[in-house]
Write a protein that holds these residues in place. Structure first.
Motif, PDB file in Angstrom:
ATOM      1  N   GLY A 291       5.535 -36.494  15.471  1.00  0.00           N
ATOM      2  CA  GLY A 291       6.819 -37.374  14.788  1.00  0.00           C
ATOM      3  C   GLY A 291       5.657 -38.688  13.741  1.00  0.00           C
ATOM      4  N   GLY A 292       4.232 -38.651  14.215  1.00  0.00           N
ATOM      5  CA  GLY A 292       3.390 -39.120  13.259  1.00  0.00           C
ATOM      6  C   GLY A 292       3.050 -38.671  12.021  1.00  0.00           C
ATOM      7  N   SER A 293       2.946 -37.263  12.581  1.00  0.00           N
ATOM      8  CA  SER A 293       2.624 -36.757  11.031  1.00  0.00           C
ATOM      9  C   SER A 293       3.668 -36.320  10.322  1.00  0.00           C
ATOM     10  CB  SER A 293       2.022 -35.109  12.171  1.00  0.00           C
ATOM     11  OG  SER A 293       0.638 -35.591  12.326  1.00  0.00           O
ATOM     12  N   LEU A 294       4.486 -35.711  10.653  1.00  0.00           N
ATOM     13  CA  LEU A 294       5.638 -35.678   9.514  1.00  0.00           C
ATOM     14  C   LEU A 294       5.845 -37.298   9.032  1.00  0.00           C
ATOM     15  CD1 LEU A 294       7.869 -33.748  12.604  1.00  0.00           C
ATOM     16  CD2 LEU A 294       6.662 -33.182  10.200  1.00  0.00           C
ATOM     17  N   LEU A 297       4.586 -37.937   5.720  1.00  0.00           N
ATOM     18  CA  LEU A 297       4.588 -36.910   4.413  1.00  0.00           C
ATOM     19  C   LEU A 297       4.877 -37.932   3.248  1.00  0.00           C
ATOM     20  CD1 LEU A 297       6.262 -33.922   6.264  1.00  0.00           C
ATOM     21  CD2 LEU A 297       4.332 -34.026   4.935  1.00  0.00           C
ATOM     22  N   SER A 298       6.019 -38.904   4.017  1.00  0.00           N
ATOM     23  CA  SER A 298       5.942 -40.142   2.932  1.00  0.00           C
ATOM     24  C   SER A 298       5.525 -40.383   2.194  1.00  0.00           C
ATOM     25  CB  SER A 298       7.207 -41.094   3.687  1.00  0.00           C
ATOM     26  OG  SER A 298       6.790 -41.988   2.731  1.00  0.00           O
ATOM     27  N   GLU A 299       6.404 -40.375   0.558  1.00  0.00           N
ATOM     28  CA  GLU A 299       5.474 -40.970  -0.522  1.00  0.00           C
ATOM     29  C   GLU A 299       4.715 -42.477  -0.547  1.00  0.00           C
ATOM     30  OE1 GLU A 299       6.383 -39.446  -4.385  1.00  0.00           O
ATOM     31  OE2 GLU A 299       6.038 -37.720  -3.935  1.00  0.00           O
ATOM     32  N   GLN A 300       5.376 -43.582   0.153  1.00  0.00           N
ATOM     33  CA  GLN A 300       5.253 -44.382   0.541  1.00  0.00           C
ATOM     34  C   GLN A 300       4.669 -45.842   1.911  1.00  0.00           C
ATOM     35  OE1 GLN A 300       9.080 -47.433   1.115  1.00  0.00           O
ATOM     36  NE2 GLN A 300      10.343 -45.014   1.623  1.00  0.00           N
ATOM     37  N   LEU A 301       3.258 -46.400   0.985  1.00  0.00           N
ATOM     38  CA  LEU A 301       1.942 -46.172   1.597  1.00  0.00           C
ATOM     39  C   LEU A 301       2.705 -46.258   3.354  1.00  0.00           C
ATOM     40  CD1 LEU A 301      -1.036 -46.274   2.267  1.00  0.00           C
ATOM     41  CD2 LEU A 301      -0.982 -48.604   0.620  1.00  0.00           C
ATOM     42  N   TRP A 302       3.259 -47.398   3.171  1.00  0.00           N
ATOM     43  CA  TRP A 302       3.627 -48.723   4.526  1.00  0.00           C
ATOM     44  C   TRP A 302       4.395 -47.624   5.699  1.00  0.00           C
ATOM     45  CZ3 TRP A 302       8.372 -49.453   7.508  1.00  0.00           C
ATOM     46  CH2 TRP A 302       9.416 -48.272   6.531  1.00  0.00           C
ATOM     47  N   VAL A 305       1.047 -45.403   6.618  1.00  0.00           N
ATOM     48  CA  VAL A 305       0.138 -45.897   8.275  1.00  0.00           C
ATOM     49  C   VAL A 305       0.789 -46.361   8.922  1.00  0.00           C
ATOM     50  CG1 VAL A 305      -0.823 -48.391   8.282  1.00  0.00           C
ATOM     51  CG2 VAL A 305      -0.992 -47.204   5.586  1.00  0.00           C
ATOM     52  N   LEU A 306       2.698 -46.171   9.074  1.00  0.00           N
ATOM     53  CA  LEU A 306       3.402 -46.139  10.080  1.00  0.00           C
ATOM     54  C   LEU A 306       3.121 -45.231  10.741  1.00  0.00           C
ATOM     55  CD1 LEU A 306       5.319 -47.734  12.339  1.00  0.00           C
ATOM     56  CD2 LEU A 306       7.167 -46.874  10.759  1.00  0.00           C
ATOM     57  N   GLY A 307       3.694 -43.866  10.056  1.00  0.00           N
ATOM     58  CA  GLY A 307       2.552 -42.609  11.066  1.00  0.00           C
ATOM     59  C   GLY A 307       1.165 -42.768  11.778  1.00  0.00           C
ATOM     60  N   PHE A 308       0.092 -43.363  11.454  1.00  0.00           N
ATOM     61  CA  PHE A 308      -1.066 -43.876  11.696  1.00  0.00           C
ATOM     62  C   PHE A 308      -1.070 -43.795  12.549  1.00  0.00           C
ATOM     63  CE2 PHE A 308      -2.295 -40.781   7.933  1.00  0.00           C
ATOM     64  CZ  PHE A 308      -3.543 -40.104   8.556  1.00  0.00           C
ATOM     65  N   LEU A 309      -0.586 -45.148  12.901  1.00  0.00           N
ATOM     66  CA  LEU A 309       0.018 -45.778  13.791  1.00  0.00           C
ATOM     67  C   LEU A 309       0.161 -45.595  15.237  1.00  0.00           C
ATOM     68  CD1 LEU A 309       1.346 -49.380  12.319  1.00  0.00           C
ATOM     69  CD2 LEU A 309      -1.405 -49.358  14.590  1.00  0.00           C
ATOM     70  N   ILE A 310       1.342 -44.394  14.988  1.00  0.00           N
ATOM     71  CA  ILE A 310       2.371 -43.913  15.559  1.00  0.00           C
ATOM     72  C   ILE A 310       1.232 -42.394  16.451  1.00  0.00           C
ATOM     73  CG2 ILE A 310       3.811 -42.024  16.151  1.00  0.00           C
ATOM     74  CD1 ILE A 310       5.901 -43.338  14.127  1.00  0.00           C
ATOM     75  N   ASN A 311       0.602 -41.678  15.308  1.00  0.00           N
ATOM     76  CA  ASN A 311      -0.678 -41.001  15.936  1.00  0.00           C
ATOM     77  C   ASN A 311      -1.707 -41.320  16.809  1.00  0.00           C
ATOM     78  OD1 ASN A 311       0.959 -38.710  13.967  1.00  0.00           O
ATOM     79  ND2 ASN A 311      -0.739 -38.957  12.569  1.00  0.00           N
ATOM     80  N   SER A 312      -2.347 -42.732  16.117  1.00  0.00           N
ATOM     81  CA  SER A 312      -3.012 -43.185  17.695  1.00  0.00           C
ATOM     82  C   SER A 312      -2.733 -42.986  18.789  1.00  0.00           C
ATOM     83  CB  SER A 312      -3.672 -45.025  16.237  1.00  0.00           C
ATOM     84  OG  SER A 312      -4.725 -44.961  17.501  1.00  0.00           O
ATOM     85  N   PHE A 313      -1.225 -44.466  18.879  1.00  0.00           N
ATOM     86  CA  PHE A 313      -0.822 -44.331  20.606  1.00  0.00           C
ATOM     87  C   PHE A 313      -0.186 -42.408  20.939  1.00  0.00           C
ATOM     88  CE2 PHE A 313       3.397 -44.389  22.245  1.00  0.00           C
ATOM     89  CZ  PHE A 313       2.770 -45.278  23.791  1.00  0.00           C
ATOM     90  N   GLY A 314      -0.032 -41.983  19.727  1.00  0.00           N
ATOM     91  CA  GLY A 314       0.349 -41.015  21.130  1.00  0.00           C
ATOM     92  C   GLY A 314      -0.899 -40.110  21.042  1.00  0.00           C
ATOM     93  N   PHE A 315      -2.097 -40.101  20.632  1.00  0.00           N
ATOM     94  CA  PHE A 315      -3.009 -39.103  20.684  1.00  0.00           C
ATOM     95  C   PHE A 315      -4.035 -39.459  21.679  1.00  0.00           C
ATOM     96  CE2 PHE A 315      -8.001 -39.199  20.339  1.00  0.00           C
ATOM     97  CZ  PHE A 315      -7.863 -37.957  20.638  1.00  0.00           C
ATOM     98  N   PHE A 316      -4.068 -41.328  22.174  1.00  0.00           N
ATOM     99  CA  PHE A 316      -4.803 -41.733  23.219  1.00  0.00           C
ATOM    100  C   PHE A 316      -3.759 -41.887  24.046  1.00  0.00           C
ATOM    101  CE2 PHE A 316      -7.427 -43.423  19.359  1.00  0.00           C
ATOM    102  CZ  PHE A 316      -8.712 -43.562  20.196  1.00  0.00           C
ATOM    103  N   PHE A 317      -2.795 -41.653  24.029  1.00  0.00           N
ATOM    104  CA  PHE A 317      -1.703 -41.849  25.265  1.00  0.00           C
ATOM    105  C   PHE A 317      -1.583 -40.244  25.757  1.00  0.00           C
ATOM    106  CE2 PHE A 317       2.080 -40.582  27.721  1.00  0.00           C
ATOM    107  CZ  PHE A 317       2.336 -41.584  28.242  1.00  0.00           C
TER     108      PHE A 317
END
Length: 399
Positions: A291-294, A297-302, A305-317
């Motif tokens: 979900g975070g990776s998808l 794909l947005s062109e908006q910077l925020w 960044v939110l996608g990578f926050l979600i990715n970090s949560f999911g990965f370390f979980f």
């Protein structure tokens, strides 16, 4: 034995946390510098990424060497020797003028940086009472993540301000300070008992772990998730350094603050893992990563960044669940079982960039996300397969 709250406990724990901080700061310093290194040495994005991947590869492989050696030869002096060698290599990197030289030194550095991670928890097991060890391990892992974040911030800010070579000089100074404090604080071992170094027995243990599907599936989940997660950061730096974002290295380094979401993810995984089967926690982590990776794909910077926050949560979980699963389900030679998990983990980090590069050439960041989803679908499938295996085998630990 060292007890919780004693002076020796805090001395030893602070020493090991600082050592861990130093190790992982050195490992990750080049990630925000990749666009700068690519330009300085006139190499491709993939080739620039080798400055990170070659270090994690040799680090992962060397974990299987330093641990058994410390069982036979002692722990404290090996940690001091390898940390000193790694610091010297960091200094040499600041004076290197060829890209080949950078790669060779980073490979050697990875071998030396493996010394402390391979030995630290074993040292705690020798010297700490069990309650003290559990507390110290949690603090030590915190040192890992803070070191990784700090190394990226130092690389980004100092690299942008003074250049990539001076980033290594600053890291050398920081490493010397950490090394001196480490040597002064870490108590001399009092309960270490040397054991014969038996390579044949070590290989037999590793082989039995690899033949155990209960462990192998967890190794693959952890390795392939890191294979994607960490290398997405490498490629996104090139996206954000280019138009329309044009972010400088110091800002790119701040992207890695999203790792802090992983600290929360690990804590939540520990609590949910007591109520839910850990393979389902691994599957959930893989889904969150997708979900975070998808979202990136947005062109908006925020949103990126939110996608990578979600990715970090999911990965370390998922990572916390997988590593805990290995520790609980290894019926013998648990140290080698955990080392093997870390080997898969760091091998994934060092090879994922090669896998994603054709997707990067094909469709840029969109291609990277597509390639990521293919692998994350695999880790989701493997997690569910492990859950089914757990239900069929009552002897498998149920968390």
């Amino acid at each position: 034995m060292i007890t919780s709250g004693s002076a020796d406990f805090w001395r030893a724990t602070l020493a090991l946390c600082l050592g861990s901080f130093m190790i992982f700061a050195n490992v990750y310093i080049t990630q925000p510098l990749l666009p700068m290194l690519a330009q300085a040495f006139e190499v491709s994005a993939l080739q620039a990424g080798w400055t990170f991947t070659v270090t994690t590869l040799t680090l992962g492989l060397s974990l299987l060497i330093w641990g058994p050696l410390s069982d036979a030869l002692g722990r404290r002096w090996i940690m001091l020797l390898t940390m000193s060698g790694a610091t010297l290599v960091t200094l040499l990197l600041s004076f290197t003028e060829s890209y080949t030289g950078v790669l060779v030194l980073r490979a050697v550095q990875g071998m030396l940086l493996a010394g402390l991670p391979a030995i630290a928890i074993a040292w705690m097991g020798d010297e700490f009472e069990r309650p003290a060890m559990l507390l110290a391990v949690g603090l030590y892992i915190g040192g890992n993540s803070l070191g990784g974040i700090s190394g990226r911030l130092i690389g980004g800010f100092v690299g942008d301000w003074l250049g990539w070579s001076d980033a290594f000089k600053v890291m050398t100074l920081l490493s010397v300070v950490c090394l001196i404090i480490f040597a002064l604080l870490l108590p001399v071992s009092k309960h270490f008992t040397p054991r014969p170094f038996k390579p044949r027995r070590m290989l037999a243990d590793l082989g039995s772990h690899l033949r155990n599907p209960v462990l192998l599936l967890a190794y693959l989940v952890g390795g392939f998730n890191f294979f994607i997660f960490i290398n997405q950061y490498s490629y996104i730096t090139f996206v954000l350094a280019d138009a329309p974002y044009n972010l400088p290295a110091r800002v790119l380094g701040m992207l890695f603050l999203t790792y802090l979401a992983g600290t929360f993810g690990s804590a939540i995984a520990g609590k949910l893992g007591q109520k839910l089967p850990q393979p389902l926690c691994m599957a959930f982590g893989s889904l969150v990563l997708m979900g975070g990776s998808l979202l990136t794909l947005s062109e908006q910077l925020w949103l990126i960044v939110l996608g990578f926050l979600i990715n970090s949560f999911g990965f370390f979980f998922a990572h916390s669940s997988a590593s805990g699963w290995v520790s609980q389900n290894a019926r013998h030679a648990r140290a080698s079982a955990s080392s093997l998990y870390l080997l898969f983990y760091y091998t994934g980090a060092s090879t994922g960039g090669f896998y994603l590069y054709p997707f990067w050439q094909w469709q840029g960041w969109t291609g990277v996300v597509f390639g990521s989803l293919l692998v994350l679908a695999l880790t989701l499938t493997l997690s569910l397969a492990l859950y089914r295996l757990q239900r069929r085998q009552p002897s498998v630990a149920v968390s």
